[in-house]
Write an enzyme that holds these catalytic residues in place. Structure first.
Site, short mmCIF file in Angstrom:
data_model
loop_
_atom_site.label_atom_id
_atom_site.label_comp_id
_atom_site.label_asym_id
_atom_site.label_seq_id
_atom_site.Cartn_x
_atom_site.Cartn_y
_atom_site.Cartn_z
N ALA A 77 0.80 -1.22 0.00
CA ALA A 77 0.00 0.00 0.00
C ALA A 77 0.84 1.28 0.00
O ALA A 77 0.42 2.30 -0.56
CB ALA A 77 -0.93 -0.01 1.20
N HIS B 232 -3.71 -9.79 -4.58
CA HIS B 232 -4.97 -9.54 -3.89
C HIS B 232 -6.08 -9.09 -4.83
O HIS B 232 -7.08 -8.52 -4.39
CB HIS B 232 -4.76 -8.51 -2.76
CG HIS B 232 -3.91 -9.05 -1.63
ND1 HIS B 232 -3.43 -8.29 -0.60
CD2 HIS B 232 -3.47 -10.31 -1.38
CE1 HIS B 232 -2.72 -9.03 0.24
NE2 HIS B 232 -2.72 -10.27 -0.22
N CYS C 71 -28.02 -16.41 -15.26
CA CYS C 71 -27.34 -16.31 -13.97
C CYS C 71 -27.78 -15.05 -13.23
O CYS C 71 -27.86 -13.98 -13.82
CB CYS C 71 -25.82 -16.30 -14.17
SG CYS C 71 -24.90 -16.30 -12.61
N SER D 78 5.59 -1.93 1.84
CA SER D 78 4.78 -2.95 2.52
C SER D 78 5.26 -3.15 3.95
O SER D 78 6.47 -3.20 4.20
CB SER D 78 4.85 -4.29 1.78
OG SER D 78 4.12 -5.28 2.49
P1 OAD Z 1 0.40 -1.69 5.05
O1 OAD Z 1 -0.60 -0.59 5.17
O2 OAD Z 1 0.37 -2.79 6.03
O3 OAD Z 1 1.87 -1.09 5.07
C1 OAD Z 1 2.19 0.01 4.28
C2 OAD Z 1 3.63 0.38 4.60
O4 OAD Z 1 4.00 1.42 3.69
C3 OAD Z 1 3.84 0.91 6.01
O5 OAD Z 1 4.80 0.11 6.66
C4 OAD Z 1 4.33 2.35 5.81
O6 OAD Z 1 5.45 2.65 6.64
C5 OAD Z 1 4.80 2.34 4.38
N1 OAD Z 1 4.62 3.62 3.68
C6 OAD Z 1 3.54 4.42 3.65
N2 OAD Z 1 3.73 5.46 2.84
C7 OAD Z 1 4.98 5.33 2.33
C8 OAD Z 1 5.79 6.09 1.43
N3 OAD Z 1 5.33 7.22 0.86
N4 OAD Z 1 7.03 5.65 1.14
C9 OAD Z 1 7.52 4.52 1.73
N5 OAD Z 1 6.81 3.75 2.58
C10 OAD Z 1 5.56 4.15 2.88
O7 OAD Z 1 0.25 -2.22 3.53
P2 OAD Z 1 0.54 -3.67 2.94
O8 OAD Z 1 1.82 -4.22 3.44
O9 OAD Z 1 0.35 -3.55 1.49
O10 OAD Z 1 -4.85 -7.03 2.44
O11 OAD Z 1 -0.67 -4.49 3.55
C11 OAD Z 1 -0.83 -5.81 3.17
C12 OAD Z 1 -2.27 -6.18 3.15
O12 OAD Z 1 -2.90 -5.85 4.39
C13 OAD Z 1 -3.12 -5.44 2.15
O13 OAD Z 1 -2.98 -5.92 0.84
C14 OAD Z 1 -4.50 -5.66 2.67
C15 OAD Z 1 -4.24 -5.36 4.12
O14 OAD Z 1 -5.09 -5.93 5.02
C16 OAD Z 1 -6.13 -7.36 2.22
O15 OAD Z 1 -7.01 -6.53 2.22
C17 OAD Z 1 -6.36 -8.81 1.96
ZN ZN Z 2 -23.06 -14.97 -13.05
#
Ligand code: OAD
Ligand code: ZN
Length: 249
Positions: A22, A118, A156, A194
């Site tokens: 994200a 995802h 459907c 992430s």
């Molecule tokens: P997270 O929201 O867990 O982590 C985002 C990371 O990005 C954080 O550790 C921030 O420090 C970092 N961050 C934010 N802005 C930034 C920037 N401008 N530059 C560098 N770093 C930055 O996101 P994910 O790891 O993607 O799943 O989360 C994984 C999954 O958890 C998602 O896909 C979603 C969520 O629940 C589902 O919905 C199934």
């Molecule tokens: Zn259908």
């Protein structure tokens, strides 16, 4: 410096992949889940649980469209981080972008090998026949009162679901298998934006080729920092363009 050293590893690697989360889309105006401004700081993750969807898909859609309105905002565009990864791919220095993001921005930026672990929120998918339809159309129908929105083919009337992986759902098996194969081949594994807290994506870096170089770009600490060869605790829109420039000159 460290960027130059990381760039040398990327240039030398036969296979390299990036895993994004994200944080890569935060500079485009899409909120993250954890950390500053995180969605889960404000909302219960159960809101987007697949069991809630099954119990009450109409209410789920209403919440999804409200809380994830950012995903439908036409003014949201790829940022310098997406562009840098696309440029590295175009120049042959990155073989795939594996992403946990559902916003489609890596594709918009021109990355051609994008594995969306995802799913993609721009699609909705029929839970009965599997037909995919544009989520923007479904949004209009939900707004017009269709709850839940249903498949509208002759034979459907299944319920439509955002084509995004919800809590409690399996990842698309083909995308996951391909991501695991790329990981196993990769000599450089780059992670950007992430928290590395959600499985199975969080375990992909550990599946990289033995002796592979792990490069992390993230504002907050992650559980893999101690194992990484390079940790850039920087904004992705600073570190990734700098890396691209150092790699392609
Ligand atoms: P997270 O929201 O867990 O982590 C985002 C990371 O990005 C954080 O550790 C921030 O420090 C970092 N961050 C934010 N802005 C930034 C920037 N401008 N530059 C560098 N770093 C930055 O996101 P994910 O790891 O993607 O799943 O989360 C994984 C999954 O958890 C998602 O896909 C979603 C969520 O629940 C589902 O919905 C199934
Ligand atoms: Zn259908």
């Amino acid at each position: 410096d460290r960027i130059e050293a990381a760039a040398r590893e990327l240039r030398a690697a036969d296979t390299a992949i990036a895993l994004t989360g994200a944080g890569v889309s935060v500079p485009s105006g899409i909120p993250p889940f954890r950390g500053e401004g995180g969605i889960w700081n404000e909302y219960d993750p159960d809101t987007f649980d697949v069991h809630r969807f099954r119990r009450d898909p109409g209410a789920f859609w209403a919440d999804w469209l409200e809380l994830r309105a950012d995903l439908f905002d036409a003014s949201v565009e790829p940022n310098a981080a997406h562009d840098a990864l696309a440029a590295l791919s175009a120049r042959g220095h990155l073989d795939a972008v594996v992403t946990q993001n559902i916003d489609g921005l890596h594709g918009d930026a021109g990355s051609d090998e994008v594995l969306e672990l995802h799913g993609n929120a721009r699609r909705a998918v029929c839970q009965r026949c599997g037909r995919a339809v544009p989520a923007a159309d479904v949004r209009e129908r939900v707004r017009a009162g269709e709850r839940p929105p249903r498949c509208e083919t002759e034979d459907c009337d299944g319920v439509l679901k955002p084509d995004a992986v919800l809590f409690g759902e399996r990842l698309p098996p083909e995308a996951l298998a391909r991501a695991e194969r790329f990981a196993a081949d990769s000599e450089v594994f780059l992670v950007a934006g992430s928290s590395l807290t959600v499985e199975p994506a969080a375990s992909l870096p550990a599946r990289a080729a033995s002796g592979a170089t792990l490069i992390l770009v993230n504002l907050d600490e992650t559980p893999l920092d101690a194992r990484a060869d390079y940790v850039f605790r920087e904004d992705v829109t600073d570190a990734l363009p700098a890396l691209r420039d150092a790699v392609v000159g």
